[in-house]
Design a protein around this motif. Structure first.
Motif, PDB file in Angstrom:
ATOM      1  N   ASN A 203       0.807  -1.229   0.000  1.00 43.91           N
ATOM      2  CA  ASN A 203       0.000   0.000   0.000  1.00 43.91           C
ATOM      3  C   ASN A 203       0.839   1.278   0.000  1.00 43.91           C
ATOM      4  O   ASN A 203       0.337   2.347   0.372  1.00 43.91           O
ATOM      5  CB  ASN A 203      -0.969   0.029   1.187  1.00 43.91           C
ATOM      6  CG  ASN A 203      -1.918  -1.150   1.177  1.00 43.91           C
ATOM      7  OD1 ASN A 203      -2.357  -1.601   0.118  1.00 43.91           O
ATOM      8  ND2 ASN A 203      -2.242  -1.675   2.346  1.00 43.91           N
ATOM      9  N   GLY A 204       2.083   1.195  -0.422  1.00 44.23           N
ATOM     10  CA  GLY A 204       2.925   2.384  -0.517  1.00 44.23           C
ATOM     11  C   GLY A 204       2.889   2.964  -1.914  1.00 44.23           C
ATOM     12  O   GLY A 204       3.907   2.963  -2.625  1.00 44.23           O
ATOM     13  N   TYR A 205       1.726   3.477  -2.308  1.00 48.96           N
ATOM     14  CA  TYR A 205       1.529   3.914  -3.698  1.00 48.96           C
ATOM     15  C   TYR A 205       2.347   5.160  -4.033  1.00 48.96           C
ATOM     16  O   TYR A 205       2.889   5.274  -5.141  1.00 48.96           O
ATOM     17  CB  TYR A 205       0.041   4.167  -3.946  1.00 48.96           C
ATOM     18  CG  TYR A 205      -0.834   3.007  -3.532  1.00 48.96           C
ATOM     19  CD1 TYR A 205      -0.675   1.750  -4.127  1.00 48.96           C
ATOM     20  CD2 TYR A 205      -1.787   3.137  -2.527  1.00 48.96           C
ATOM     21  CE1 TYR A 205      -1.450   0.671  -3.736  1.00 48.96           C
ATOM     22  CE2 TYR A 205      -2.570   2.062  -2.139  1.00 48.96           C
ATOM     23  CZ  TYR A 205      -2.399   0.833  -2.739  1.00 48.96           C
ATOM     24  OH  TYR A 205      -3.165  -0.228  -2.343  1.00 48.96           O
ATOM     25  N   GLU A 206       2.428   6.095  -3.103  1.00 49.25           N
ATOM     26  CA  GLU A 206       3.219   7.304  -3.359  1.00 49.25           C
ATOM     27  C   GLU A 206       4.707   6.965  -3.455  1.00 49.25           C
ATOM     28  O   GLU A 206       5.433   7.545  -4.272  1.00 49.25           O
ATOM     29  CB  GLU A 206       2.964   8.321  -2.248  1.00 49.25           C
ATOM     30  CG  GLU A 206       1.547   8.897  -2.287  1.00 49.25           C
ATOM     31  CD  GLU A 206       1.285   9.873  -1.168  1.00 49.25           C
ATOM     32  OE1 GLU A 206       2.130   9.967  -0.250  1.00 49.25           O
ATOM     33  OE2 GLU A 206       0.230  10.536  -1.205  1.00 49.25           O
TER      34      GLU A 206
ATOM     35  N   SER B 265      -4.059   4.310  -9.932  1.00 53.14           N
ATOM     36  CA  SER B 265      -5.453   3.893  -9.757  1.00 53.14           C
ATOM     37  C   SER B 265      -5.844   3.917  -8.288  1.00 53.14           C
ATOM     38  O   SER B 265      -6.926   4.381  -7.927  1.00 53.14           O
ATOM     39  CB  SER B 265      -5.654   2.479 -10.319  1.00 53.14           C
ATOM     40  OG  SER B 265      -5.380   2.428 -11.695  1.00 53.14           O
ATOM     41  N   CYS B 266      -4.961   3.401  -7.451  1.00 48.74           N
ATOM     42  CA  CYS B 266      -5.251   3.333  -6.015  1.00 48.74           C
ATOM     43  C   CYS B 266      -5.239   4.715  -5.370  1.00 48.74           C
ATOM     44  O   CYS B 266      -5.994   4.987  -4.441  1.00 48.74           O
ATOM     45  CB  CYS B 266      -4.251   2.421  -5.315  1.00 48.74           C
ATOM     46  SG  CYS B 266      -4.377   0.692  -5.843  1.00 48.74           S
ATOM     47  N   LEU B 267      -4.379   5.601  -5.883  1.00 43.65           N
ATOM     48  CA  LEU B 267      -4.321   6.969  -5.369  1.00 43.65           C
ATOM     49  C   LEU B 267      -5.399   7.851  -5.989  1.00 43.65           C
ATOM     50  O   LEU B 267      -5.697   8.929  -5.468  1.00 43.65           O
ATOM     51  CB  LEU B 267      -2.950   7.587  -5.676  1.00 43.65           C
ATOM     52  CG  LEU B 267      -1.757   7.055  -4.886  1.00 43.65           C
ATOM     53  CD1 LEU B 267      -0.462   7.601  -5.465  1.00 43.65           C
ATOM     54  CD2 LEU B 267      -1.875   7.413  -3.412  1.00 43.65           C
ATOM     55  N   SER B 268      -5.961   7.377  -7.100  1.00 47.36           N
ATOM     56  CA  SER B 268      -6.961   8.127  -7.855  1.00 47.36           C
ATOM     57  C   SER B 268      -6.420   9.495  -8.287  1.00 47.36           C
ATOM     58  O   SER B 268      -7.092  10.511  -8.192  1.00 47.36           O
ATOM     59  CB  SER B 268      -8.236   8.308  -7.013  1.00 47.36           C
ATOM     60  OG  SER B 268      -9.306   8.751  -7.814  1.00 47.36           O
ATOM     61  N   THR B 269      -5.179   9.494  -8.778  1.00 47.97           N
ATOM     62  CA  THR B 269      -4.539  10.731  -9.236  1.00 47.97           C
ATOM     63  C   THR B 269      -4.615  10.796 -10.760  1.00 47.97           C
ATOM     64  O   THR B 269      -3.755  10.266 -11.456  1.00 47.97           O
ATOM     65  CB  THR B 269      -3.065  10.782  -8.774  1.00 47.97           C
ATOM     66  OG1 THR B 269      -2.405   9.561  -9.170  1.00 47.97           O
ATOM     67  CG2 THR B 269      -2.975  10.929  -7.273  1.00 47.97           C
ATOM     68  N   LEU B 270      -5.634  11.454 -11.249  1.00 48.10           N
ATOM     69  CA  LEU B 270      -5.895  11.502 -12.689  1.00 48.10           C
ATOM     70  C   LEU B 270      -4.789  12.222 -13.459  1.00 48.10           C
ATOM     71  O   LEU B 270      -4.346  11.744 -14.510  1.00 48.10           O
ATOM     72  CB  LEU B 270      -7.239  12.182 -12.940  1.00 48.10           C
ATOM     73  CG  LEU B 270      -7.662  12.328 -14.410  1.00 48.10           C
ATOM     74  CD1 LEU B 270      -7.757  10.976 -15.088  1.00 48.10           C
ATOM     75  CD2 LEU B 270      -8.990  13.074 -14.503  1.00 48.10           C
ATOM     76  N   VAL B 271      -4.335  13.357 -12.954  1.00 43.30           N
ATOM     77  CA  VAL B 271      -3.301  14.132 -13.662  1.00 43.30           C
ATOM     78  C   VAL B 271      -2.026  13.310 -13.812  1.00 43.30           C
ATOM     79  O   VAL B 271      -1.435  13.227 -14.893  1.00 43.30           O
ATOM     80  CB  VAL B 271      -3.013  15.454 -12.918  1.00 43.30           C
ATOM     81  CG1 VAL B 271      -1.834  16.177 -13.562  1.00 43.30           C
ATOM     82  CG2 VAL B 271      -4.243  16.345 -12.920  1.00 43.30           C
TER      83      VAL B 271
END
Length: 532
Positions: free
Chosen positions: A139-142, A171-177
């Motif tokens: 879960n360390g997406y960043e 996808s997991c962070l939901s960061t579209l940009v």
């Protein structure tokens, strides 16, 4: 041959009858058990190699054994293998070092992964991929995004696995940009035609709330495989377009592509969320009869949800009792959710007790039952459930919503006044309240979780986190731009009504991603059809 045909019993028999065994023979058994997911047996074989001492293990032996250890979570055995690898001076070999990092990642030992990564000087793209995959796995997406950028700065060219991993993180962070930037890099690298990558891009846009671009990517695929079809069908399901799910599922089958386990979860879920009971049972029965897929707990949970949403609670309970496998928390959770909707305390209590045993630390189950008691006019019973939460040391998860504006993320909790524009945000909320009431809005105070008087219940509803995020979006984002809000809990029915009215009043597309699904509000309607 026997191993690749998944007959390890015969492979073991041939192995046992051999009078002479060399390294290739032993490796064949280790790899055979690994490929057939018999991880314990693979580890036992490598132990036998060490015990006999007749052959010297190589990088194939160790990398296979480490993979087996990783897949069964055998951290202690993995550490022992690491020690033997050091003695044989094989830690510098690519297969071995990458397998070591993968083992520590999957066994949850992040510190060991980082130490090993920094010790290794010769890092290839696979090493970086394993590092990023380890971050995503834990879960360390960043952190995964950070390692990807460092890899690029170091001159390492990312491959398909690199981009699939980083798209999963987005996808997991939901960061579209950020996801769109990676999509651009994929096109520049010339690997945009890879179906695995394309399915990851579809999933990324889907989970970032941009169904339009997900669909455009799918439409550009000439011969989509099962992974691409499943990604698109899942996208429609998550965004509440049940009819599109059914339509594209039928198209896929007509094109000669049989569904897999995941595809049918999406199809059954779509039937559930659209009230198609008969069609749902048709697809459920076709799983084994036509497609040879054995239903799992996810499929059974969809069927319980299907019956529960249709108000057939007793039928749903009987369905659970007839299941050939032991129902897990997803199955009982579907039943409890249906009981909450229809106010059936008798069955709801039974489902909640099962969940308390299966998920003792999940606060949501306690809150759900407590709220049911409150809405049924039983405050003492509701307080007893909350007291039980305290005795069990279970804490309620704090609800929050967040909204991305360019490269910044604004997070809100209920009654939040930490934002620099709080005064303007609360003024916008007051304006929104006035406008929706002119459209006939009446507060549904049953969704207020406190025991205060009716007037304060309505006031508390207006300070829910998603409304604060909405007000922020209306103030900051350009006119006409979609407002995309993420929420860590299920959005309440009263907020759902307000968001529908707001989309019509301000003529804006509002997309809310809650813990269960997406809601796309436009022109006063929601993609879920108020059936969620």
């Amino acid at each position: 041959m026997y191993a690749k045909c998944s007959d390890m019993c015969s492979a073991q028999k041939v192995f046992d009858d051999m009078h002479e065994r060399n390294l290739v023979t032993w490796n064949t058994m280790v790899v055979g058990y690994l490929q057939n997911k018999c991880y314990c047996q693979a580890c036992l074989v490598i132990r036998e190699v060490f015990r006999e001492g007749l052959v010297t293990p190589d990088q194939v032996s160790f990398s296979s054994a480490l993979s087996a250890s990783a897949n069964m979570g055998g951290l202690e055995f993995g550490r022992q293998l690491h020690g033997v690898i050091l003695k044989h001076d094989l830690v510098g070999l690519a297969y071995v070092k990458n397998s070591l990092m993968d083992m520590y990642s999957k066994c949850g030992s992040s510190n060991d992964v980082v130490k090993l990564f920094h010790v290794l000087m010769d890092r290839d793209v696979v090493t970086w991929n394993v590092m990023m995959m380890g971050c995503v796995y834990n879960n360390g997406y960043e952190e995964a995004c950070s390692y990807f950028k460092r890899m690029m700065c170091g001159g390492i060219v990312p491959d398909e696995a690199s981009f699939s991993t980083i798209l999963h993180a987005c996808s997991c962070l939901s960061t579209l940009v950020q996801g769109a930037i990676f999509h651009d890099q994929i096109l520049k690298c010339g690997i945009g035609n890879n179906n695995c990558i394309r399915s990851s891009i579809i999933t990324m846009y889907t989970k970032c709330g941009n169904l339009h671009d997900a669909y455009k990517v799918f439409e550009d695929i000439e011969n989509p495989n099962i992974v691409c079809w499943s990604a698109m069908i899942s996208a429609f399901q998550q965004h509440g377009y049940a009819d599109h799910v059914i339509e594209y599922f039928e198209k896929m089958v007509q094109n000669g592509i049989f569904p897999d386990y995941i595809t049918l979860v999406s199809v059954l879920s779509a039937c559930s969320h659209s009230g198609k009971v008969e069609l749902g049972f048709k697809y459920f029965n076709a799983m084994t009869e036509l497609y040879g897929i054995i239903p799992g707990n996810e499929h059974f949970a969809c069927m319980v949800d299907l019956l529960g949403r249709a108000g057939q609670l007793h039928e749903a309970k009987c369905f659970i009792q007839s299941m050939p496998i032991k129902p897990d928390s997803t199955v009982w959770g579907a039943l409890l959710g249906a009981c909450r909707k229809y106010g059936n305390l008798e069955i709801g209590r039974e489902a909640a007790e099962k969940l308390f045993a299966l998920e003792p630390n999940n606060s949501g189950n306690y809150i759900l039952l407590s709220n049911m008691y409150s809405r049924m006019g039983l405050p003492k019973e509701a307080d007893e459930i909350r007291r039980l939460m305290g005795l069990s040391m279970v804490r309620k998860e704090i609800g929050c919503s967040w909204i991305d504006v360019k490269d910044k993320t604004f997070v809100f909790t209920s009654h939040d006044r930490s934002h620099l524009m709080s005064v303007e945000i609360y003024k916008m909320l007051a304006r929104l309240e006035e406008l929706v009431k002119k459209r006939g809005y009446v507060a549904r105070t049953e969704f207020a979780t406190n025991n205060s008087v009716e007037e304060y219940k309505e006031r508390n509803l207006w300070y829910h986190s998603e409304r604060l995020a909405l007000a922020c979006g209306l103030l900051i984002l350009p006119d006409g731009a979609p407002i995309r809000i993420k929420k860590n809990l299920r959005t309440c029915g009263d907020c759902h009504t307000v968001l529908k009215l707001a989309s019509e009043i301000f003529e804006r597309e509002i997309v809310v991603r809650d813990v269960n699904r997406f809601h796309r509000f436009f022109n006063g309607k929601c993609s879920c059809g108020d059936y969620w």
